[in-house]
Design an enzyme around this catalytic site. Structure first.
Site, PDB file in Angstrom:
ATOM      1  N   ARG A  72     -10.653 -97.304 -40.812  1.00 49.69           N
ATOM      2  CA  ARG A  72      -9.467 -95.914 -41.029  1.00 49.69           C
ATOM      3  C   ARG A  72      -8.540 -97.564 -42.574  1.00 49.69           C
ATOM      4  O   ARG A  72      -8.669 -98.407 -41.884  1.00 49.69           O
ATOM      5  CB  ARG A  72      -8.609 -95.055 -41.032  1.00 49.69           C
ATOM      6  CG  ARG A  72      -7.612 -94.223 -41.573  1.00 49.69           C
ATOM      7  CD  ARG A  72      -7.388 -93.459 -40.937  1.00 49.69           C
ATOM      8  NE  ARG A  72      -6.637 -93.052 -39.708  1.00 49.69           N
ATOM      9  CZ  ARG A  72      -6.183 -92.441 -39.573  1.00 49.69           C
ATOM     10  NH1 ARG A  72      -6.711 -90.952 -39.624  1.00 49.69           N
ATOM     11  NH2 ARG A  72      -4.777 -92.332 -38.676  1.00 49.69           N
TER      12      ARG A  72
ATOM     13  N   ARG B 126      -1.352 -95.612 -29.655  1.00 50.09           N
ATOM     14  CA  ARG B 126      -0.561 -94.434 -30.225  1.00 50.09           C
ATOM     15  C   ARG B 126      -1.661 -94.089 -29.329  1.00 50.09           C
ATOM     16  O   ARG B 126      -1.269 -92.599 -28.926  1.00 50.09           O
ATOM     17  CB  ARG B 126      -1.427 -94.755 -31.758  1.00 50.09           C
ATOM     18  CG  ARG B 126      -0.035 -94.965 -32.227  1.00 50.09           C
ATOM     19  CD  ARG B 126      -0.693 -95.359 -33.736  1.00 50.09           C
ATOM     20  NE  ARG B 126      -1.274 -93.684 -34.761  1.00 50.09           N
ATOM     21  CZ  ARG B 126      -2.823 -94.065 -35.900  1.00 50.09           C
ATOM     22  NH1 ARG B 126      -2.808 -95.785 -36.133  1.00 50.09           N
ATOM     23  NH2 ARG B 126      -2.592 -93.130 -36.013  1.00 50.09           N
TER      24      ARG B 126
ATOM     25  N   LYS C 196      -7.102 -84.061 -38.161  1.00 57.30           N
ATOM     26  CA  LYS C 196      -6.648 -83.507 -38.177  1.00 57.30           C
ATOM     27  C   LYS C 196      -6.293 -83.074 -40.326  1.00 57.30           C
ATOM     28  O   LYS C 196      -6.273 -82.146 -40.305  1.00 57.30           O
ATOM     29  CB  LYS C 196      -5.314 -83.483 -37.494  1.00 57.30           C
ATOM     30  CG  LYS C 196      -5.284 -83.619 -36.361  1.00 57.30           C
ATOM     31  CD  LYS C 196      -4.112 -83.358 -35.271  1.00 57.30           C
ATOM     32  CE  LYS C 196      -3.566 -84.940 -35.991  1.00 57.30           C
ATOM     33  NZ  LYS C 196      -3.725 -85.993 -35.592  1.00 57.30           N
TER      34      LYS C 196
ATOM     35  N   ARG D 181       4.130 -82.342 -31.117  1.00 60.81           N
ATOM     36  CA  ARG D 181       3.215 -83.548 -30.968  1.00 60.81           C
ATOM     37  C   ARG D 181       4.556 -84.137 -28.947  1.00 60.81           C
ATOM     38  O   ARG D 181       3.848 -84.632 -28.815  1.00 60.81           O
ATOM     39  CB  ARG D 181       4.125 -85.167 -31.277  1.00 60.81           C
ATOM     40  CG  ARG D 181       3.141 -85.981 -32.267  1.00 60.81           C
ATOM     41  CD  ARG D 181       2.255 -86.047 -31.930  1.00 60.81           C
ATOM     42  NE  ARG D 181       1.836 -87.861 -32.899  1.00 60.81           N
ATOM     43  CZ  ARG D 181       1.109 -87.687 -33.799  1.00 60.81           C
ATOM     44  NH1 ARG D 181       1.111 -87.322 -35.210  1.00 60.81           N
ATOM     45  NH2 ARG D 181       1.090 -88.965 -34.961  1.00 60.81           N
TER      46      ARG D 181
ATOM     47  N   ARG E 275      -2.974 -99.714 -42.598  1.00 60.30           N
ATOM     48  CA  ARG E 275      -1.933 -98.703 -41.860  1.00 60.30           C
ATOM     49  C   ARG E 275      -0.944 -99.571 -41.020  1.00 60.30           C
ATOM     50  O   ARG E 275      -1.817-100.750 -39.553  1.00 60.30           O
ATOM     51  CB  ARG E 275      -2.139 -97.501 -41.195  1.00 60.30           C
ATOM     52  CG  ARG E 275      -1.403 -96.379 -42.361  1.00 60.30           C
ATOM     53  CD  ARG E 275      -1.437 -95.183 -42.031  1.00 60.30           C
ATOM     54  NE  ARG E 275      -1.112 -94.829 -40.497  1.00 60.30           N
ATOM     55  CZ  ARG E 275      -1.388 -93.814 -40.004  1.00 60.30           C
ATOM     56  NH1 ARG E 275      -1.970 -92.658 -41.269  1.00 60.30           N
ATOM     57  NH2 ARG E 275      -0.840 -93.129 -39.493  1.00 60.30           N
TER      58      ARG E 275
HETATM   59  P1  ADP Z   1      -2.109 -90.364 -37.014  1.00 62.74           P
HETATM   60  O1  ADP Z   1      -2.762 -90.715 -37.661  1.00 62.74           O
HETATM   61  O2  ADP Z   1      -1.210 -90.728 -36.038  1.00 62.74           O
HETATM   62  O3  ADP Z   1      -2.803 -88.455 -36.164  1.00 62.74           O
HETATM   63  P2  ADP Z   1       0.122 -89.579 -37.628  1.00 62.74           P
HETATM   64  O4  ADP Z   1       0.490 -90.086 -39.623  1.00 62.74           O
HETATM   65  O5  ADP Z   1       0.558 -88.041 -37.893  1.00 62.74           O
HETATM   66  O6  ADP Z   1      -0.340 -90.683 -37.034  1.00 62.74           O
HETATM   67  O7  ADP Z   1       1.535 -90.055 -37.438  1.00 62.74           O
HETATM   68  C1  ADP Z   1       2.021 -91.965 -37.506  1.00 62.74           C
HETATM   69  C2  ADP Z   1       3.435 -92.185 -37.053  1.00 62.74           C
HETATM   70  O8  ADP Z   1       3.983 -91.080 -37.478  1.00 62.74           O
HETATM   71  C3  ADP Z   1       3.016 -91.740 -35.120  1.00 62.74           C
HETATM   72  O9  ADP Z   1       2.812 -92.930 -34.716  1.00 62.74           O
HETATM   73  C4  ADP Z   1       4.703 -91.320 -35.009  1.00 62.74           C
HETATM   74  O10 ADP Z   1       5.390 -92.645 -34.553  1.00 62.74           O
HETATM   75  C5  ADP Z   1       4.849 -90.819 -36.280  1.00 62.74           C
HETATM   76  N1  ADP Z   1       4.993 -89.061 -35.876  1.00 62.74           N
HETATM   77  C6  ADP Z   1       4.123 -88.286 -36.478  1.00 62.74           C
HETATM   78  N2  ADP Z   1       4.367 -86.930 -36.202  1.00 62.74           N
HETATM   79  C7  ADP Z   1       5.244 -86.631 -35.970  1.00 62.74           C
HETATM   80  C8  ADP Z   1       5.670 -86.289 -34.701  1.00 62.74           C
HETATM   81  N3  ADP Z   1       5.531 -84.904 -34.511  1.00 62.74           N
HETATM   82  N4  ADP Z   1       7.029 -86.700 -33.789  1.00 62.74           N
HETATM   83  C9  ADP Z   1       6.949 -88.266 -32.897  1.00 62.74           C
HETATM   84  N5  ADP Z   1       6.792 -88.881 -34.360  1.00 62.74           N
HETATM   85  C10 ADP Z   1       5.654 -88.060 -35.309  1.00 62.74           C
END
Ligand code: ADP
Ligand code: ZN
Length: 215
Positions: free
Chosen positions: A127, A173, A13, A88, A162
């Protein structure tokens, strides 16, 4: 363009969003980047979010909606935005619908980037992310390593794994994604806004978006 990007963690994404910003100046809005920035800066928001993020749990909807309500009203969003990592959950999607209506904003579509699970797992384990909150460039030790191991090409900060990209947090996740986020695909399908793209490559996704929007 005003798009939602859907897909599992590691579906690409963020990469797709960055490529799309080059087309028409739309901004990428990544809730993950905003939250990691807040954690590093040690703000109130960061302190509240940190524990959830480390475990690979979702941050509560109320915190996220507060962030998005402010962010979507910033002037740089007028040209367009690419929502990366938001919504989400079904409640976030419902609240977003209401928020956009209030702000008189119309979405073009929700793009689902559909990637096989084995590819997702492999990608997340390999990653690396730049730890500079202003940069957050993404690398992959196998397919896209930084020129100097462990150092970000763009800004010279450390490119690290991370904390939520240990094997345990990753499987958590992915489970959270399947339970809470995957239902959004049906939500946007019912709304007549869904386009699903098998993500053979990021470029294939970009081409599909361009084709659909006639740009
Ligand atoms: P990913 O690689 O899982 O897409 P992100 O960078 O989007 O990771 O998100 C990392 C973390 O931030 C998630 O695991 C969650 O804890 C939190 N997070 C991000 N966006 C949201 C959201 N829209 N609602 C709830 N938690 C979120
Ligand atoms: Zn960097």
């Amino acid at each position: 363009m005003k798009l939602i990007l859907l897909g599992a963690p590691g579906a690409g994404k963020g990469t797709v969003a960055k490529l799309l910003t080059n087309i028409d100046g739309s901004v990428q809005i990544s809730t993950g980047d905003i939250l990691r920035g807040a954690v590093t800066a040690g703000t109130e928001l960061g302190k509240e979010a940190e524990g959830y993020m480390k475990r690979g749990d979702l941050v509560p909807d109320t915190l996220i909606m507060g962030i998005m309500e402010t962010r979507l009203q910033e002037p740089d969003c007028e040209k367009g935005f690419l929502l990366d990592g938001f919504p989400r959950t079904i409640p976030q999607a419902e609240e977003l619908t209401a928020l956009l209506e209030r702000l008189d904003i119309t979405l073009d579509m929700a793009v689902e980037i559909d990637v096989p699970k084995d590819i997702i797992l492999d990608r997340l384990c390999t990653r690396r992310t730049c730890e500079n909150p202003e940069c957050q460039a993404i690398y992959n030790v196998k397919s896209n390593p930084p020129k100097v191991e462990g150092i970000c090409d763009k800004c010279g900060a450390k490119a690290i794994q991370r904390e939520d990209e240990t094997e345990e947090a990753i499987s958590h996740r992915l489970a959270t994604y399947n339970e809470k986020t995957a239902p959004l695909i049906g939500f946007y399908k019912d709304a007549g806004l869904l386009m699903s793209v098998p993500a053979v490559s990021s470029d294939a996704v970009i081409d599909a978006v361009k084709g659909k929007l006639n740009i």
